[in-house]
Design an enzyme around this catalytic site. Structure first.
Site, PDB file in Angstrom:
ATOM      1  N   PRO A   2       0.848  -1.203   0.000  1.00 35.27           N
ATOM      2  CA  PRO A   2       0.000   0.000   0.000  1.00 35.27           C
ATOM      3  C   PRO A   2       0.880   1.250   0.000  1.00 35.27           C
ATOM      4  O   PRO A   2       1.805   1.355   0.788  1.00 35.27           O
ATOM      5  CB  PRO A   2      -0.771  -0.106   1.320  1.00 35.27           C
ATOM      6  CG  PRO A   2      -0.647  -1.523   1.752  1.00 35.27           C
ATOM      7  CD  PRO A   2       0.652  -2.020   1.188  1.00 35.27           C
ATOM      8  N   GLU A   3       0.620   2.154  -0.934  1.00 37.14           N
ATOM      9  CA  GLU A   3       1.360   3.408  -0.991  1.00 37.14           C
ATOM     10  C   GLU A   3       0.483   4.521  -0.427  1.00 37.14           C
ATOM     11  O   GLU A   3      -0.641   4.291   0.004  1.00 37.14           O
ATOM     12  CB  GLU A   3       1.799   3.692  -2.431  1.00 37.14           C
ATOM     13  CG  GLU A   3       2.799   2.640  -2.929  1.00 37.14           C
ATOM     14  CD  GLU A   3       3.519   3.047  -4.210  1.00 37.14           C
ATOM     15  OE1 GLU A   3       3.527   4.251  -4.534  1.00 37.14           O
ATOM     16  OE2 GLU A   3       4.078   2.164  -4.874  1.00 37.14           O
TER      17      GLU A   3
END
Ligand code: ZN
Length: 271
Positions: A2-3
C-alpha cells in the site's frame, strides 16, 4: 505494498465512521513488525477523536495518546459493525461502540503502535525522519528543487527514499516521472528548475488522481469498506514492460533500481 494514496483512501473510508467511538476492547493476533507497546486492555474506555495520516502511517488520535498504524507490505483495514471471528491473518481488532476496526496482514510487516503523543520518542522514531507531505501545503516547488540539488542519486531513488518528500512509492514515482518526461535514472542534482517544477506538479497530479480513483488495485488493495481501487487500469508505464507507450507507441522498458522495478518510456522520458 500500500502506498500513500491507498493509505489515504483507507483513512477516508473509516475516519468519519469511527470518530467519537468508545473503545470497548482490543485484541492482538500474531506479533506484527513492532509491538503495541501497552497492554490492549489499557485502550479500553478511550475515545477515538480523529484519524489522520502522516506518510504511510495512519494516526488514530485517542482521548489519551494515539495509535500509529502501518499497513506494511500486505496490510488492509476493515471497519464494520459486525465482523466474522478473527482469521489467521487478522492481527489487530479494535472493538468500538461504532464498529470494529480490523487489520488483516498476511505478511505481518504492518504494525499498530501506541504512543502518548507525537512527541513521544516512539512516535518520533517512526515519524521523525519523514519528508514533507506531497499533498500538503508544505510541498513547495522551489524548496523541492533546492533539496534535489543536494542529491546525486538517481531521481527515482531519491523519491523512494521518502526524506525529501514522503510516500511517493514505486508505482507513483514511475508514473510521475513519466508525466514529467524525466528518465528515472537521471541524477537528482542534474535536473533543471523547469523540469523539477514539472515533476512537482506531476507528483501531486498522480497522487490526487489515485486517491480519487480509490487507490491502486495492485496486490488486492481494498479500502475499509472492502471496495477496491482502479488506478492501475490507467497506468502509463507501471507494470507495462514491452507494451506500447500510450503517448508515442515505443515499447515501455523495465530496469532494476535498488532492487525495485522501474518502468519508463525511452523516448518520452529524457535523461
Ligand atoms: Zn513514449
Amino acid at each position: 505494498m500500500p502506498e500513500l494514496p491507498e493509505v489515504e483512501v483507507t483513512r477516508l473510508s473509516f475516519s468519519e465512521g469511527i470518530r467519537g467511538a468508545t473503545i470497548l476492547a482490543a485484541r492482538l493476533g500474531l506479533p506484527l513488525r513492532w509491538p503495541l507497546g501497552i497492554q490492549p486492555q489499557q485502550l479500553q474506555g478511550q475515545t477515538v477523536q480523529a484519524v489522520r495520516r502522516r506518510g504511510k502511517y495512519l494516526l488514530i488520535d485517542l482521548s489519551d495518546g494515539l495509535l500509529l498504524m502501518h499497513l506494511g507490505m500486505s496490510g488492509s483495514v476493515i471497519f464494520a459493525d459486525v465482523l466474522a471471528l478473527a482469521g489467521k491473518h487478522d492481527h489487530f481488532d479494535l472493538e468500538t461502540s461504532l464498529g470494529t476496526l480490523r487489520l488483516n496482514d498476511p505478511r505481518r510487516f504492518g504494525a499498530v503502535v501506541f504512543a502518548s503523543g507525537e512527541d513521544d520518542p516512539v512516535a518520533h522514531k517512526l515519524l521523525g525522519r519523514l519528508g514533507v507531505e506531497p499533498l500538503g501545503d508544505d510541498f513547495d516547488a522551489l524548496i523541492f528543487y533546492q533539496s534535489l540539488q543536494q542529491r546525486k542519486a538517481p531521481i527515482k531513488q531519491v523519491l523512494l527514499a521518502g526524506d525529501v518528500v514522503v510516500g511517493v512509492g514505486n508505482i507513483y514515482a514511475s508514473e510521475a516521472l513519466f508525466l514529467a518526461g524525466i528518465r528515472p535514472t537521471t541524477r537528482a542534482n542534474r535536473l533543471s528548475r523547469p523540469r523539477v517544477l514539472r515533476l512537482h506538479g506531476a507528483i501531486r497530479q498522480v497522487l490526487v488522481r489515485a486517491v480519487e480513483k480509490g487507490g491502486s488495485t495492485l496486490r488486492d488493495f481494498s479500502n475499509a469498506q472492502g471496495e477496491s481501487g482502479h488506478f492501475q487500469l490507467e497506468a502509463m508505464v507501471y507494470a507495462r514492460e514491452g507494451e506500447a507507450c500510450r503517448q508515442c507507441g515505443t515499447a515501455i522498458k523495465s530496469i532494476r533500481q535498488g532492487q525495485r522495478s522501474t518502468f519508463f518510456c525511452p523516448l518520452c522520458q529524457k535523461p
